[in-house]
Design a protein around this motif. Structure first.
Motif, short mmCIF file in Angstrom:
data_model
loop_
_atom_site.label_atom_id
_atom_site.label_comp_id
_atom_site.label_asym_id
_atom_site.label_seq_id
_atom_site.Cartn_x
_atom_site.Cartn_y
_atom_site.Cartn_z
N ARG A 31 0.85 -1.19 0.00
CA ARG A 31 0.00 0.00 0.00
C ARG A 31 0.89 1.24 0.00
O ARG A 31 2.00 1.24 0.56
CB ARG A 31 -0.99 0.01 1.16
N PRO A 32 0.44 2.32 -0.66
CA PRO A 32 1.26 3.54 -0.74
C PRO A 32 1.33 4.24 0.62
O PRO A 32 0.39 4.15 1.42
CB PRO A 32 0.53 4.40 -1.77
N ILE A 33 2.42 4.92 0.87
CA ILE A 33 2.59 5.70 2.09
C ILE A 33 2.33 7.16 1.76
O ILE A 33 2.88 7.71 0.81
CB ILE A 33 4.00 5.51 2.67
N TYR A 34 1.50 7.77 2.57
CA TYR A 34 1.02 9.13 2.32
C TYR A 34 2.18 10.11 2.12
O TYR A 34 3.14 10.15 2.89
CB TYR A 34 0.14 9.59 3.49
N GLY A 35 2.06 10.92 1.06
CA GLY A 35 3.03 11.98 0.81
C GLY A 35 4.36 11.52 0.25
O GLY A 35 5.31 12.31 0.17
N THR A 36 4.46 10.24 -0.15
CA THR A 36 5.71 9.71 -0.68
C THR A 36 5.43 8.91 -1.95
O THR A 36 4.27 8.63 -2.28
CB THR A 36 6.42 8.80 0.33
N ALA A 37 6.51 8.52 -2.60
CA ALA A 37 6.39 7.61 -3.75
C ALA A 37 6.68 6.18 -3.32
O ALA A 37 6.86 5.29 -4.15
CB ALA A 37 7.36 8.04 -4.85
N TYR A 38 6.70 5.96 -2.01
CA TYR A 38 7.08 4.66 -1.45
C TYR A 38 5.86 3.78 -1.21
O TYR A 38 4.84 4.24 -0.69
CB TYR A 38 7.83 4.88 -0.13
N ASP A 39 5.95 2.52 -1.60
CA ASP A 39 4.94 1.52 -1.29
C ASP A 39 5.47 0.58 -0.21
O ASP A 39 6.57 0.03 -0.35
CB ASP A 39 4.58 0.70 -2.53
N SER A 40 4.71 0.40 0.83
CA SER A 40 5.10 -0.48 1.92
C SER A 40 4.46 -1.85 1.75
O SER A 40 3.24 -1.96 1.58
CB SER A 40 4.67 0.12 3.26
N GLU A 41 5.26 -2.88 1.78
CA GLU A 41 4.74 -4.24 1.63
C GLU A 41 3.90 -4.60 2.86
O GLU A 41 4.36 -4.46 3.99
CB GLU A 41 5.91 -5.22 1.47
N VAL A 42 2.71 -5.07 2.61
CA VAL A 42 1.79 -5.43 3.70
C VAL A 42 1.74 -6.94 3.88
O VAL A 42 1.74 -7.44 5.00
CB VAL A 42 0.38 -4.88 3.42
N LEU A 43 1.70 -7.68 2.78
CA LEU A 43 1.63 -9.15 2.84
C LEU A 43 2.76 -9.75 2.02
O LEU A 43 3.03 -9.31 0.90
CB LEU A 43 0.29 -9.63 2.28
N ASN A 44 3.42 -10.73 2.61
CA ASN A 44 4.40 -11.53 1.88
C ASN A 44 4.27 -12.95 2.41
O ASN A 44 4.82 -13.29 3.45
CB ASN A 44 5.81 -11.00 2.07
N PHE A 45 3.52 -13.77 1.69
CA PHE A 45 3.17 -15.11 2.18
C PHE A 45 3.59 -16.15 1.15
O PHE A 45 3.32 -16.00 -0.05
CB PHE A 45 1.67 -15.20 2.43
N PHE A 46 4.24 -17.20 1.63
CA PHE A 46 4.67 -18.28 0.75
C PHE A 46 3.74 -19.47 0.92
O PHE A 46 3.60 -20.02 2.02
CB PHE A 46 6.10 -18.70 1.08
#
Length: 310
Positions: free
Chosen positions: A99-114
């Motif tokens: 999901r994107p982080i407010y005010g930035t061009a950065y996306d933070s990973e929320v789910l990483n499931f194997f």
């Protein structure tokens, strides 16, 4: 005539916007080096990739309206490990969402499931549809399950316990699929819906963790971590780090009650590098507090967190 045309076009555009799915997923299918693909197998997999992409991206999973830019970005990386028969594949999958982080061009990973058993059966040019109240195939159940998990976790990052309705839907999909374990050739992958298979590291336990009362502090932490910390990090980085220390403290308490839960482990799979970057610029005291907590709740990455203190 002109006004009528404008109204007509507006209705069509509005309809398309409302009919648009909530997810924008990129599907990739690779094949293990030891698997020999025939021409027919390649055709099956190409069609299956298209079917999975369309089902994930074009289905309306909620009643909410998402603009193009608001769609939840995710990746589904499949690796075919064996071919059991015509159109019957054993595979693993890495499911990631951000999901994107407010005010930035950065996306933070929320789910990483194997998922170790993302096995599926697919007939070429098969029409793949999903009905949350009935069983179609293991493939459609897999896509439906992860779509609801992705949406639920995304909603949890924007409002406290905001994903509850979709957590319940994911659990329902898992239960329905478990009740149909013997219906397909691909039964070797159906047991990932079974609580008694694969330890506590399968889809059943991911759904169970999300629904468990003891995991509520963890779920509340998803909101605090993303909305109260990351979204405000540029303005108040020190306060954001303090907020995340509080989240890690809650996760430690949850971990003591429900140790090695798959939900907590998948959180740190997604967040370990991000957490290092966040705390590297903290004060000496905050750095040490963060490392102590991280080593306690995520021992698998314990050595990795030493980078914070350097």
């Amino acid at each position: 005539m002109c006004n009528s045309l404008i109204i007509f076009l507006f209705v069509i555009i509005s309809f398309r916007a409302n009919a648009q799915g909530e997810i924008f997923c990129t599907v990739n299918i690779d094949v293990s080096p030891n698997v020999q693909l025939q021409t027919a197998d390649k055709a099956y997999l190409a069609d299956a990739k298209t079917a999975m992409t369309n089902l994930m991206n074009n289905t309306k999973w909620t009643t909410d309206v998402f603009t193009q830019d608001e769609r939840i970005r995710c990746n589904l990386f499949l690796t075919v490990t064996n071919i059991l028969g015509q159109g019957v594949f054993e595979a693993t999958a890495q499911i990631q969402s951000s999901r994107p982080i407010y005010g930035t061009a950065y996306d933070s990973e929320v789910l990483n499931f194997f998922d170790k058993k993302f096995n599926f059966q697919y007939s070429q040019q098969q029409i793949v549809t999903f009905n949350e109240n009935s069983y179609n195939s293991n493939l459609t159940s897999l896509i439906g399950f992860y779509a609801y998990v992705i949406i639920a976790l995304d909603y949890e990052t924007f409002s406290k316990l905001g994903g509850q309705a979709y957590i319940e839907k994911a659990r329902s999909v898992a239960n329905i699929a478990y009740g149909n374990i013997s219906n397909e050739q691909v039964v070797t992958g159906m047991d990932a819906w079974d609580p008694n298979e694969g330890g506590n590291n399968n889809r059943y336990w991911l759904a169970e963790n999300l629904n468990h009362q003891q995991m509520i502090p963890f779920r509340e932490g998803l909101y605090s971590y993303h909305r109260l910390a990351l979204d405000k990090y540029l303005e108040t980085p020190d306060q954001s780090r303090t907020e995340i220390i509080g989240v890690l403290t809650k996760i430690k308490a949850v971990n003591s009650i429900k140790p090695y839960s798959i939900l907590v482990r998948s959180f740190f799979t997604a967040k370990s590098t991000e957490l290092i970057n966040i705390f590297t610029d903290g004060t000496t005291e905050v750095k040490q507090s963060a490392v102590d907590l991280l080593r306690a709740v995520d021992p698998l990455n314990g050595e990795k967190y030493s980078a914070i203190l350097k």
